[in-house]
Design a protein around this motif. Structure first.
Motif, PDB file in Angstrom:
ATOM      1  N   GLY A 160     -23.930  -8.675   5.720  1.00 55.39           N
ATOM      2  CA  GLY A 160     -22.702  -8.594   6.347  1.00 55.39           C
ATOM      3  C   GLY A 160     -22.700  -7.401   7.247  1.00 55.39           C
ATOM      4  N   ASN A 161     -23.585  -6.366   6.843  1.00 59.90           N
ATOM      5  CA  ASN A 161     -23.765  -5.012   7.708  1.00 59.90           C
ATOM      6  C   ASN A 161     -24.599  -5.465   8.954  1.00 59.90           C
ATOM      7  OD1 ASN A 161     -22.355  -3.777   5.909  1.00 59.90           O
ATOM      8  ND2 ASN A 161     -24.406  -3.257   4.872  1.00 59.90           N
ATOM      9  N   VAL A 162     -24.331  -5.094  10.081  1.00 53.60           N
ATOM     10  CA  VAL A 162     -25.180  -5.399  11.360  1.00 53.60           C
ATOM     11  C   VAL A 162     -26.014  -4.044  12.024  1.00 53.60           C
ATOM     12  CG1 VAL A 162     -24.011  -7.299  11.970  1.00 53.60           C
ATOM     13  CG2 VAL A 162     -23.111  -5.265  13.039  1.00 53.60           C
ATOM     14  N   ILE A 163     -27.147  -4.452  12.489  1.00 60.04           N
ATOM     15  CA  ILE A 163     -27.920  -3.369  13.127  1.00 60.04           C
ATOM     16  C   ILE A 163     -27.865  -3.922  14.780  1.00 60.04           C
ATOM     17  CG2 ILE A 163     -29.956  -2.255  13.712  1.00 60.04           C
ATOM     18  CD1 ILE A 163     -30.753  -2.820  10.530  1.00 60.04           C
ATOM     19  N   VAL A 164     -27.052  -3.022  15.421  1.00 57.47           N
ATOM     20  CA  VAL A 164     -26.975  -3.477  17.080  1.00 57.47           C
ATOM     21  C   VAL A 164     -27.668  -2.477  18.118  1.00 57.47           C
ATOM     22  CG1 VAL A 164     -24.689  -4.550  16.574  1.00 57.47           C
ATOM     23  CG2 VAL A 164     -24.761  -2.354  16.997  1.00 57.47           C
ATOM     24  N   ASN A 165     -27.856  -3.139  19.086  1.00 59.31           N
ATOM     25  CA  ASN A 165     -28.144  -2.160  20.123  1.00 59.31           C
ATOM     26  C   ASN A 165     -27.134  -2.072  21.159  1.00 59.31           C
ATOM     27  OD1 ASN A 165     -30.874  -1.297  20.364  1.00 59.31           O
ATOM     28  ND2 ASN A 165     -31.799  -2.846  21.400  1.00 59.31           N
ATOM     29  N   VAL A 166     -26.806  -0.863  21.199  1.00 60.07           N
ATOM     30  CA  VAL A 166     -25.506  -0.441  22.302  1.00 60.07           C
ATOM     31  C   VAL A 166     -25.862   0.688  23.150  1.00 60.07           C
ATOM     32  CG1 VAL A 166     -24.199   0.945  20.331  1.00 60.07           C
ATOM     33  CG2 VAL A 166     -23.166  -0.409  22.359  1.00 60.07           C
ATOM     34  N   LYS A 167     -25.686   0.585  24.347  1.00 61.07           N
ATOM     35  CA  LYS A 167     -26.161   1.814  25.473  1.00 61.07           C
ATOM     36  C   LYS A 167     -27.591   2.525  25.023  1.00 61.07           C
ATOM     37  CE  LYS A 167     -21.821   3.024  27.015  1.00 61.07           C
ATOM     38  NZ  LYS A 167     -20.743   4.025  27.146  1.00 61.07           N
ATOM     39  N   ASP A 168     -28.575   1.419  25.000  1.00 66.75           N
ATOM     40  CA  ASP A 168     -29.733   2.165  24.678  1.00 66.75           C
ATOM     41  C   ASP A 168     -30.029   2.716  23.174  1.00 66.75           C
ATOM     42  OD1 ASP A 168     -30.659   0.916  26.902  1.00 66.75           O
ATOM     43  OD2 ASP A 168     -30.246   2.647  28.036  1.00 66.75           O
ATOM     44  N   SER A 169     -29.056   2.445  22.275  1.00 64.93           N
ATOM     45  CA  SER A 169     -29.295   3.262  21.149  1.00 64.93           C
ATOM     46  C   SER A 169     -29.096   1.862  19.971  1.00 64.93           C
ATOM     47  CB  SER A 169     -28.202   4.258  20.682  1.00 64.93           C
ATOM     48  OG  SER A 169     -28.235   5.165  21.554  1.00 64.93           O
ATOM     49  N   ARG A 170     -29.859   2.281  18.837  1.00 63.86           N
ATOM     50  CA  ARG A 170     -29.782   1.424  17.715  1.00 63.86           C
ATOM     51  C   ARG A 170     -28.848   1.919  16.740  1.00 63.86           C
ATOM     52  NH1 ARG A 170     -35.035  -1.828  15.649  1.00 63.86           N
ATOM     53  NH2 ARG A 170     -34.863  -2.493  17.562  1.00 63.86           N
ATOM     54  N   ILE A 171     -27.872   1.031  16.353  1.00 63.95           N
ATOM     55  CA  ILE A 171     -26.912   1.739  15.313  1.00 63.95           C
ATOM     56  C   ILE A 171     -26.529   0.710  14.248  1.00 63.95           C
ATOM     57  CG2 ILE A 171     -24.534   2.423  15.214  1.00 63.95           C
ATOM     58  CD1 ILE A 171     -24.483   3.184  18.142  1.00 63.95           C
ATOM     59  N   ALA A 172     -26.358   1.170  13.158  1.00 68.18           N
ATOM     60  CA  ALA A 172     -26.161   0.349  11.994  1.00 68.18           C
ATOM     61  C   ALA A 172     -24.556   0.463  11.772  1.00 68.18           C
ATOM     62  CB  ALA A 172     -26.774   0.544  10.622  1.00 68.18           C
ATOM     63  N   VAL A 173     -23.961  -0.708  11.596  1.00 67.84           N
ATOM     64  CA  VAL A 173     -22.357  -0.995  11.558  1.00 67.84           C
ATOM     65  C   VAL A 173     -22.109  -1.475  10.194  1.00 67.84           C
ATOM     66  CG1 VAL A 173     -20.211  -1.451  12.767  1.00 67.84           C
ATOM     67  CG2 VAL A 173     -22.394  -0.840  13.985  1.00 67.84           C
ATOM     68  N   SER A 174     -21.124  -0.979   9.668  1.00 68.58           N
ATOM     69  CA  SER A 174     -20.881  -1.736   8.399  1.00 68.58           C
ATOM     70  C   SER A 174     -19.944  -2.946   8.694  1.00 68.58           C
ATOM     71  CB  SER A 174     -19.948  -0.743   7.543  1.00 68.58           C
ATOM     72  OG  SER A 174     -18.730  -0.636   8.016  1.00 68.58           O
ATOM     73  N   ARG A 175     -19.910  -3.820   7.617  1.00 69.57           N
ATOM     74  CA  ARG A 175     -19.187  -4.959   7.827  1.00 69.57           C
ATOM     75  C   ARG A 175     -18.030  -5.072   8.196  1.00 69.57           C
ATOM     76  NH1 ARG A 175     -19.668 -10.276   6.047  1.00 69.57           N
ATOM     77  NH2 ARG A 175     -17.917 -11.427   5.620  1.00 69.57           N
ATOM     78  N   GLU A 176     -17.007  -3.824   7.540  1.00 70.30           N
ATOM     79  CA  GLU A 176     -15.716  -3.702   7.837  1.00 70.30           C
ATOM     80  C   GLU A 176     -15.655  -3.231   9.150  1.00 70.30           C
ATOM     81  OE1 GLU A 176     -16.496  -2.766   3.308  1.00 70.30           O
ATOM     82  OE2 GLU A 176     -17.519  -2.194   5.474  1.00 70.30           O
ATOM     83  N   MET A 177     -16.397  -2.484   9.748  1.00 69.96           N
ATOM     84  CA  MET A 177     -16.218  -1.998  11.278  1.00 69.96           C
ATOM     85  C   MET A 177     -16.659  -2.915  12.231  1.00 69.96           C
ATOM     86  SD  MET A 177     -15.871   1.579  11.903  1.00 69.96           S
ATOM     87  CE  MET A 177     -15.711   3.023  11.078  1.00 69.96           C
ATOM     88  N   ALA A 178     -17.629  -3.899  11.871  1.00 72.35           N
ATOM     89  CA  ALA A 178     -18.254  -4.682  12.704  1.00 72.35           C
ATOM     90  C   ALA A 178     -17.085  -5.791  12.885  1.00 72.35           C
ATOM     91  CB  ALA A 178     -19.433  -5.530  12.320  1.00 72.35           C
ATOM     92  N   GLN A 179     -16.128  -6.101  11.948  1.00 76.24           N
ATOM     93  CA  GLN A 179     -15.227  -7.174  12.182  1.00 76.24           C
ATOM     94  C   GLN A 179     -14.225  -6.679  13.100  1.00 76.24           C
ATOM     95  OE1 GLN A 179     -14.343  -7.997   7.800  1.00 76.24           O
ATOM     96  NE2 GLN A 179     -15.209 -10.069   8.332  1.00 76.24           N
ATOM     97  N   LYS A 180     -13.968  -5.392  13.312  1.00 77.37           N
ATOM     98  CA  LYS A 180     -12.944  -4.733  14.180  1.00 77.37           C
ATOM     99  C   LYS A 180     -13.477  -4.791  15.452  1.00 77.37           C
ATOM    100  CE  LYS A 180     -10.965  -1.749  10.624  1.00 77.37           C
ATOM    101  NZ  LYS A 180     -10.841  -2.732   9.832  1.00 77.37           N
ATOM    102  N   ILE A 181     -14.719  -5.291  15.880  1.00 76.68           N
ATOM    103  CA  ILE A 181     -15.430  -5.241  17.308  1.00 76.68           C
ATOM    104  C   ILE A 181     -15.237  -6.804  17.702  1.00 76.68           C
ATOM    105  CG2 ILE A 181     -17.323  -4.857  18.489  1.00 76.68           C
ATOM    106  CD1 ILE A 181     -18.036  -2.526  16.510  1.00 76.68           C
TER     107      ILE A 181
END
Length: 70
Positions: A47-68
């Motif tokens: 449920g946690n996601v690792i994303v590329n955003v603005k040339d950075s790799r960021i891990a986001v918790s499931r709770e945060m990712a559901q708000k995006i």
């Protein structure tokens, strides 16, 4: 619109909306999650996601990712 937790791995998505309280929105904006910006899910683990955003790799918790919404 779907939450980031449901986005396909490897698919580039455009951020449409960021929900949650103001401090959460500000925190996500500081990390580079801005409406109109692009985000690519690299991996999803429990449920946690690792994303590329603005040339950075960021891990986001499931709770945060559901708000995006993409």
């Amino acid at each position: 619109m779907i939450p980031l937790t449901l986005a396909e791995v490897g698919e580039k998505s455009i951020i449409r909306k960021i929900g949650g309280k103001q401090e959460i929105k500000t925190h996500l904006e500081n990390l580079g999650f801005v409406v109109g910006g692009t985000v690519t899910v690299i991996n999803a683990i429990g449920g946690n996601v690792i994303v590329n955003v603005k040339d950075s790799r960021i891990a986001v918790s499931r709770e945060m990712a559901q708000k995006i919404m993409v």
